[in-house]
Design an enzyme around this catalytic site. Structure first.
Site, PDB file in Angstrom:
ATOM      1  N   HIS A   1      92.490 -10.983 195.489  1.00  0.00           N
ATOM      2  CA  HIS A   1      92.568 -10.171 194.267  1.00  0.00           C
ATOM      3  C   HIS A   1      92.878 -11.011 193.045  1.00  0.00           C
ATOM      4  O   HIS A   1      92.278 -10.838 191.981  1.00  0.00           O
ATOM      5  CB  HIS A   1      93.638  -9.084 194.402  1.00  0.00           C
ATOM      6  CG  HIS A   1      93.098  -7.788 194.904  1.00  0.00           C
ATOM      7  ND1 HIS A   1      92.142  -7.077 194.233  1.00  0.00           N
ATOM      8  CD2 HIS A   1      93.387  -7.061 196.015  1.00  0.00           C
ATOM      9  CE1 HIS A   1      91.855  -5.974 194.903  1.00  0.00           C
ATOM     10  NE2 HIS A   1      92.584  -5.940 195.994  1.00  0.00           N
TER      11      HIS A   1
ATOM     12  N   ASP B   1      91.338   1.101 200.041  1.00  0.00           N
ATOM     13  CA  ASP B   1      90.867   0.685 198.720  1.00  0.00           C
ATOM     14  C   ASP B   1      89.601   1.445 198.330  1.00  0.00           C
ATOM     15  O   ASP B   1      89.333   1.637 197.149  1.00  0.00           O
ATOM     16  CB  ASP B   1      90.551  -0.817 198.720  1.00  0.00           C
ATOM     17  CG  ASP B   1      91.814  -1.670 198.726  1.00  0.00           C
ATOM     18  OD1 ASP B   1      92.889  -1.134 198.403  1.00  0.00           O
ATOM     19  OD2 ASP B   1      91.716  -2.870 199.071  1.00  0.00           O
TER      20      ASP B   1
ATOM     21  N   GLU C   1     103.566  -2.210 198.114  1.00  0.00           N
ATOM     22  CA  GLU C   1     102.487  -1.329 197.640  1.00  0.00           C
ATOM     23  C   GLU C   1     101.635  -0.889 198.839  1.00  0.00           C
ATOM     24  O   GLU C   1     101.427   0.292 199.068  1.00  0.00           O
ATOM     25  CB  GLU C   1     101.633  -2.098 196.627  1.00  0.00           C
ATOM     26  CG  GLU C   1     100.470  -1.295 196.071  1.00  0.00           C
ATOM     27  CD  GLU C   1      99.472  -2.164 195.309  1.00  0.00           C
ATOM     28  OE1 GLU C   1      99.515  -3.407 195.457  1.00  0.00           O
ATOM     29  OE2 GLU C   1      98.641  -1.587 194.576  1.00  0.00           O
TER      30      GLU C   1
ATOM     31  N   HIS D   1     124.725  31.014 172.655  1.00  0.00           N
ATOM     32  CA  HIS D   1     124.116  31.217 173.965  1.00  0.00           C
ATOM     33  C   HIS D   1     124.718  32.450 174.640  1.00  0.00           C
ATOM     34  O   HIS D   1     124.014  33.238 175.275  1.00  0.00           O
ATOM     35  CB  HIS D   1     124.351  29.994 174.867  1.00  0.00           C
ATOM     36  CG  HIS D   1     123.460  28.829 174.550  1.00  0.00           C
ATOM     37  ND1 HIS D   1     123.459  28.181 173.344  1.00  0.00           N
ATOM     38  CD2 HIS D   1     122.515  28.199 175.311  1.00  0.00           C
ATOM     39  CE1 HIS D   1     122.571  27.192 173.371  1.00  0.00           C
ATOM     40  NE2 HIS D   1     121.979  27.189 174.558  1.00  0.00           N
TER      41      HIS D   1
END
Lengths: 427, 427
Positions: free
Chosen positions: A258, A356, A322, A415
């Protein structure tokens, strides 16, 4: 590659460390480009495209004719492969549609949650040596399934001002609405602010180099959401005697090719395996066209031998890979106890390349330890959840006194009043 | 307050604009504090606590004795209210548990997705005029349900070095594991890097001022995830003749009392309503203890009259309110078509305060237009999703050729090899 035996826990932080990317110096160029695009729109984007990408364009958008011509150029076999990938990604991501949840928390207090697609999204597809049309599928398929109305794709043009045919094809079949010929910081700035040709989007997706990453951080600070911080890709292969050394080597190499900063880790439960895998790497490496890149990446590769499965698991969770390939006999122990990983590949026939491209899972995954807090990109990232509550007068009586208690203890009298007024009302 | 009739679409961007918060000047102080905490741990955090919060502490953690003593101080009625809130938040958030999804995308290719809690989370609770113990519930209840193992709460101590009893109580019943007496940038830095007493966490949640927000951006750039960018709180009330002006006024006021930068918008489908609501505001305002703050916030309030429901809806979606109160007869039209909002309150008896405390929905919501891309905080934010794939040899044969096609078209030969090697294998 470095091999480690008898690893002490005190060494884990060092073994888990990724290369530091220093992004502080990019701040000034990012700010400069963002300001220019904010002020001058298309003109600035075109100017930076000439400056950074060395191509002078007439206009930023891919025209319909250009798009159609590109689509027709894609070989039929590749078209069929892309269609198969698209089908599988659709199948997996359409399972992720979140059901409406509804519950009556108290009598008269009905709460529910509905999902809406993010109306306008931007997809960034890097340029560089190869056209990453697979990333188009990974981003545009879930965007379409989520119901995003405007899907704007940005990608840098080549030297002749063109976009790769396979990217045009992938964009066409996934319903991308516009393709912008721009990359880098100027593309992210255009998506953040909008220009004459580029619509402003609400969330930006996609990987990129450190310039793109810094630009996405800037976009986020400016009010545009981003997917996840992208860093160099990484794989951790867990293997024992049951793994095939040649397969393991091929997975490590497919990560290493890569980029030179890719992270490659082997966690071995067998003492002999690292040696066998190294031999296989040496056999396979010379045959690769990107051998130089892979060899450089492998310099930082770590082959780790752990005696105990508990230590090995602990290390994997600390590393938070990963991609996590599990090729061991006792796979259930690891699958049940893995806490931090992006995508997990199980057994000898589940290479990372399958995820992939073709298995159907998303390949946009957390890197650099972010798997501790981020998951795999999925349909949910292209949507947001809105809460609803419908309270009847009785319902408000059932929770009103507690609201008064809490609001007053927090010093927020208005409130409390908003509730008391209604509780006392005759209507 | 300013009233607008006959609004032109060209005015929308201006009407949707929130006050700009300039965060660039904070960069250097944020960097300085982060560096100091990174290098000197507890010592630095204690030093900044003395400098910024004017209190000299011996140690950062709330001790068990201190914690127990605080819990015992909370009045029983308030305890009961907090318990009821906790129960409802648990009920609503436990519905959000994501089921495991699994699908065989091709014969022999099984993909699934599993959810894991983020192991270590940090919760930031602002200090200031009132102890926001309700935010402890909103963050710690989903953290616990998600299975987060370490839940670290940071909140600034008061001048005597104490934490408000109600915060200690809320933390106790929701299973917070540690309470750190620190606020501001130094607290976020401690959670980011970890110190001797503060564990490093993987994701930081919670609201805060501009210093905290800038520190969270820095934490994100450093590798720690964050929930969502916090800005001043905002409400948009959509109302017609069916709404009770006094109720509408009370809702606008309960937003306005939060802070001088709170955003208050009325979108009216009735021409008379803005006037009636203004009158009611003038009646209710003087009775409030925080009237000065509310009056200041109301200076920027916008009362908008739209003739058509289509234009009104369009504006609401363009504004993307954090809180959206729908008090109109044709509510279904708006509920079905709302795209961008954090939390929606329906009908005359669903004031925003109900969601702030008791209905069960989360009050951590996207502000400043981020509702276009972010939803309400929920269980999913405390988890991440891991993808898994298990591919048989037959499965790989079914997708292998397409992987080869795509990998080679992307110039990634090693990716192709990892598949081809396996397809040709005799094993």
């Amino acid at each position: 590659m470095k091999t480690y035996n008898n690893i002490n826990r005190s060494e884990w932080p060092e073994l888990c460390r990724r290369p530091q990317v220093n992004s502080t110096e990019l701040g000034s160029v990012v700010n400069q480009v963002f300001d220019a695009v904010h002020n001058n729109g298309d003109t600035a984007v075109l100017q930076y495209t000439e400056q950074f990408d060395n191509v002078k364009l007439e206009s930023l958008l891919v025209t319909e004719d250009e798009w159609a011509a590109g689509v027709a150029e894609v070989p039929l076999q590749l078209q069929a492969a892309i269609q198969q990938a698209k089908k599988n990604i659709e199948t997996f991501h359409s399972q992720q549609v979140a059901p409406k949840i509804e519950v009556e928390t108290e009598s008269g207090v009905v709460c529910w949650q509905e999902t809406r697609g993010i109306q306008k999204v931007g997809l960034y597809i890097p340029g560089g040596s190869a056209p990453l049309f697979s990333t188009v599928l990974m981003l545009a398929v879930p965007a379409k399934l989520a119901g995003c109305e405007e899907v704007v794709l940005c990608t840098p043009p080549d030297k002749r001002g063109n976009i790769a045919a396979a990217i045009l094809y992938a964009a066409e079949i996934t319903g991308v609405t516009k393709i912008v010929k721009a990359g880098g910081i100027q593309a992210i700035a255009a998506l953040t602010y909008g220009t004459e040709s580029v619509p402003q989007v609400y969330k930006i997706f996609g990987p990129g180099n450190q310039y793109v990453t810094a630009a996405k951080q800037k976009a986020f600070a400016t009010g545009t959401a981003i997917d996840l911080p992208a860093g160099p890709s990484e794989v951790l292969v867990l293997a024992d005697e049951s793994a095939v050394p040649a397969f393991v080597a091929s997975d490590l190499l497919s990560q290493a090719e890569h980029g030179m900063d890719s992270q490659v880790v082997l966690v071995s439960l067998s003492e002999n395996l690292p040696g066998k895998v190294s031999e296989e790497i040496e056999k396979q490496l010379p045959l690769l066209p990107r051998a130089d890149i892979a060899r450089k990446a492998l310099e930082n590769a770590r082959l780790l031998y752990f005696k105990s499965r508990e230590e090995a698991l602990g290390f994997v969770n600390a590393y938070a890979p990963e991609h996590f390939i599990v090729s061991v006999e006792e796979e259930d122990y690891f699958l049940n106890n893995i806490q931090n990983a992006g995508s997990v590949f199980i057994g000898n026939y589940s290479p990372e390349s399958a995820g992939d491209y073709l298995s159907g899972t998303n390949h946009t995954l957390p890197t650099n330890g972010f798997a501790r807090s981020f998951g795999s990109l999925g349909l949910a990232d292209f949507t947001k959840k809105i809460s609803f509550q419908r309270i009847s007068k009785t319902g408000l009586q059932n929770i009103g006194n507690s609201i008064l208690q809490m609001a007053r203890a927090e010093g927020l009298e208005a409130h409390a009043q908003a509730v008391e007024l209604r509780m006392k009302s005759e209507k």
